[in-house]
Enzyme design. Sequence first.
Site, PDB file in Angstrom:
ATOM      1  N   LYS A  41       0.826  -1.189   0.000  1.00 36.28           N
ATOM      2  CA  LYS A  41       0.000   0.000   0.000  1.00 36.28           C
ATOM      3  C   LYS A  41       0.868   1.250   0.000  1.00 36.28           C
ATOM      4  O   LYS A  41       0.424   2.337  -0.327  1.00 36.28           O
ATOM      5  CB  LYS A  41      -0.867   0.023   1.259  1.00 36.28           C
ATOM      6  CG  LYS A  41      -1.803  -1.158   1.412  1.00 36.28           C
ATOM      7  CD  LYS A  41      -2.443  -1.136   2.810  1.00 36.28           C
ATOM      8  CE  LYS A  41      -3.252  -2.396   2.993  1.00 36.28           C
ATOM      9  NZ  LYS A  41      -3.671  -2.565   4.409  1.00 36.28           N
ATOM     10  N   GLY A  42       2.144   1.052   0.391  1.00 40.31           N
ATOM     11  CA  GLY A  42       3.025   2.188   0.643  1.00 40.31           C
ATOM     12  C   GLY A  42       3.245   3.121  -0.532  1.00 40.31           C
ATOM     13  O   GLY A  42       3.438   4.313  -0.355  1.00 40.31           O
ATOM     14  N   GLU A  97       7.627   2.413  -6.009  1.00 45.52           N
ATOM     15  CA  GLU A  97       7.696   1.844  -4.655  1.00 45.52           C
ATOM     16  C   GLU A  97       7.927   2.952  -3.631  1.00 45.52           C
ATOM     17  O   GLU A  97       8.521   3.994  -3.948  1.00 45.52           O
ATOM     18  CB  GLU A  97       8.837   0.805  -4.647  1.00 45.52           C
ATOM     19  CG  GLU A  97       9.240   0.237  -3.302  1.00 45.52           C
ATOM     20  CD  GLU A  97       8.210  -0.676  -2.678  1.00 45.52           C
ATOM     21  OE1 GLU A  97       7.044  -0.266  -2.583  1.00 45.52           O
ATOM     22  OE2 GLU A  97       8.572  -1.802  -2.255  1.00 45.52           O
ATOM     23  N   ASP A  98       7.488   2.718  -2.403  1.00 43.48           N
ATOM     24  CA  ASP A  98       7.687   3.715  -1.360  1.00 43.48           C
ATOM     25  C   ASP A  98       9.148   3.825  -0.930  1.00 43.48           C
ATOM     26  O   ASP A  98       9.734   4.899  -0.918  1.00 43.48           O
ATOM     27  CB  ASP A  98       6.792   3.420  -0.137  1.00 43.48           C
ATOM     28  CG  ASP A  98       6.909   1.972   0.363  1.00 43.48           C
ATOM     29  OD1 ASP A  98       7.754   1.191  -0.148  1.00 43.48           O
ATOM     30  OD2 ASP A  98       6.142   1.615   1.273  1.00 43.48           O
ATOM     31  N   ASP A 101      14.813  -0.760   1.098  1.00 40.84           N
ATOM     32  CA  ASP A 101      15.497  -0.935   2.372  1.00 40.84           C
ATOM     33  C   ASP A 101      16.594  -1.998   2.173  1.00 40.84           C
ATOM     34  O   ASP A 101      17.666  -1.701   1.665  1.00 40.84           O
ATOM     35  CB  ASP A 101      14.429  -1.347   3.392  1.00 40.84           C
ATOM     36  CG  ASP A 101      14.937  -1.441   4.815  1.00 40.84           C
ATOM     37  OD1 ASP A 101      15.913  -0.767   5.146  1.00 40.84           O
ATOM     38  OD2 ASP A 101      14.344  -2.206   5.609  1.00 40.84           O
ATOM     39  N   LYS A 129      17.204   3.673   1.522  1.00 41.15           N
ATOM     40  CA  LYS A 129      18.079   3.563   2.701  1.00 41.15           C
ATOM     41  C   LYS A 129      19.317   2.783   2.287  1.00 41.15           C
ATOM     42  O   LYS A 129      19.376   1.558   2.473  1.00 41.15           O
ATOM     43  CB  LYS A 129      17.363   2.765   3.803  1.00 41.15           C
ATOM     44  CG  LYS A 129      16.343   3.520   4.610  1.00 41.15           C
ATOM     45  CD  LYS A 129      15.915   2.618   5.770  1.00 41.15           C
ATOM     46  CE  LYS A 129      14.621   3.044   6.369  1.00 41.15           C
ATOM     47  NZ  LYS A 129      14.101   2.048   7.329  1.00 41.15           N
ATOM     48  N   PHE A 150      13.429   4.531  11.079  1.00 43.01           N
ATOM     49  CA  PHE A 150      12.103   4.049  10.702  1.00 43.01           C
ATOM     50  C   PHE A 150      11.202   5.235  10.372  1.00 43.01           C
ATOM     51  O   PHE A 150      10.925   6.075  11.219  1.00 43.01           O
ATOM     52  CB  PHE A 150      11.477   3.210  11.820  1.00 43.01           C
ATOM     53  CG  PHE A 150      10.256   2.485  11.339  1.00 43.01           C
ATOM     54  CD1 PHE A 150      10.368   1.306  10.622  1.00 43.01           C
ATOM     55  CD2 PHE A 150       8.992   3.020  11.564  1.00 43.01           C
ATOM     56  CE1 PHE A 150       9.242   0.655  10.134  1.00 43.01           C
ATOM     57  CE2 PHE A 150       7.858   2.365  11.082  1.00 43.01           C
ATOM     58  CZ  PHE A 150       7.988   1.183  10.371  1.00 43.01           C
ATOM     59  N   ASP A 157       3.666   3.225   6.692  1.00 43.24           N
ATOM     60  CA  ASP A 157       2.895   3.022   7.928  1.00 43.24           C
ATOM     61  C   ASP A 157       3.744   2.565   9.093  1.00 43.24           C
ATOM     62  O   ASP A 157       4.863   2.073   8.928  1.00 43.24           O
ATOM     63  CB  ASP A 157       1.813   1.968   7.693  1.00 43.24           C
ATOM     64  CG  ASP A 157       2.392   0.552   7.645  1.00 43.24           C
ATOM     65  OD1 ASP A 157       3.368   0.325   6.889  1.00 43.24           O
ATOM     66  OD2 ASP A 157       1.908  -0.320   8.384  1.00 43.24           O
ATOM     67  N   ARG A 163      -0.124   6.510   7.443  1.00 43.80           N
ATOM     68  CA  ARG A 163       0.061   6.575   5.986  1.00 43.80           C
ATOM     69  C   ARG A 163      -0.383   7.934   5.445  1.00 43.80           C
ATOM     70  O   ARG A 163       0.125   8.410   4.438  1.00 43.80           O
ATOM     71  CB  ARG A 163      -0.750   5.484   5.285  1.00 43.80           C
ATOM     72  CG  ARG A 163      -0.257   4.063   5.561  1.00 43.80           C
ATOM     73  CD  ARG A 163      -0.940   3.096   4.599  1.00 43.80           C
ATOM     74  NE  ARG A 163      -0.812   1.712   5.016  1.00 43.80           N
ATOM     75  CZ  ARG A 163       0.246   0.931   4.737  1.00 43.80           C
ATOM     76  NH1 ARG A 163       1.264   1.412   4.079  1.00 43.80           N
ATOM     77  NH2 ARG A 163       0.269  -0.329   5.132  1.00 43.80           N
TER      78      ARG A 163
END
Length: 176
Positions: A41-42, A97-98, A101, A129, A150, A157, A163
Amino acid sequence: MKHNVSTLISEEKLINRIKELAAQISSDYAGKDLHMICILKGGAYFMTELSKYITVPVTIDFMAVSSYGSKTVSSGIVKIIKDHDEPIEGRDVLVVEDIVDTGFTLSYLLEMLKDRKPASLRLCAMLNKPDRRIREVKIDYCGFDIPDEFVVGYGLDYDQHYRNLPYIGVIRPDEV
Ligand code: 5GP
């Protein structure tokens, strides 16, 4: 749910960068039709905003994936919860994509999508990141490199909350 969220990237900075990315993408895909696949959902807020400023013809689709394992330790196993609806063979596909990582999710996903023979396949990530990377992932369009913290907001989220924050914020480690 209520945490102390401190601003890492303001709404204004975020929107300005999104407009820059959209201009770059529009120029790179000049004369082509762009098929954007958002990773739910990001990625939803980011793709929505980004697509508004892209000037070449755009179609959109959505996928949802989940990584097995705990919140902070990625196992590298990715499960497809929802596949894209439309075929991608022969199309110019941009995955949106959000955050990248460890890189497990995107390295798996991009390999899978490549097998479906798109004309081209690129990745646009709002955040990166780099310090956390385990699997190499080529990010063609990157919003911001961020430190190993984070983050929440703008689609990201914490336990399904935050969000809808219009900026990127950090939750203090002792609160996560
Ligand atoms: P990767 O497979 O690259 O380790 O994980 C990517 C996914 O982990 C992202 O799509 C996102 O859902 C989640 N993730 C990684 N870092 C963060 C973070 O700082 N905040 C939030 N909310 N999710 C994150």
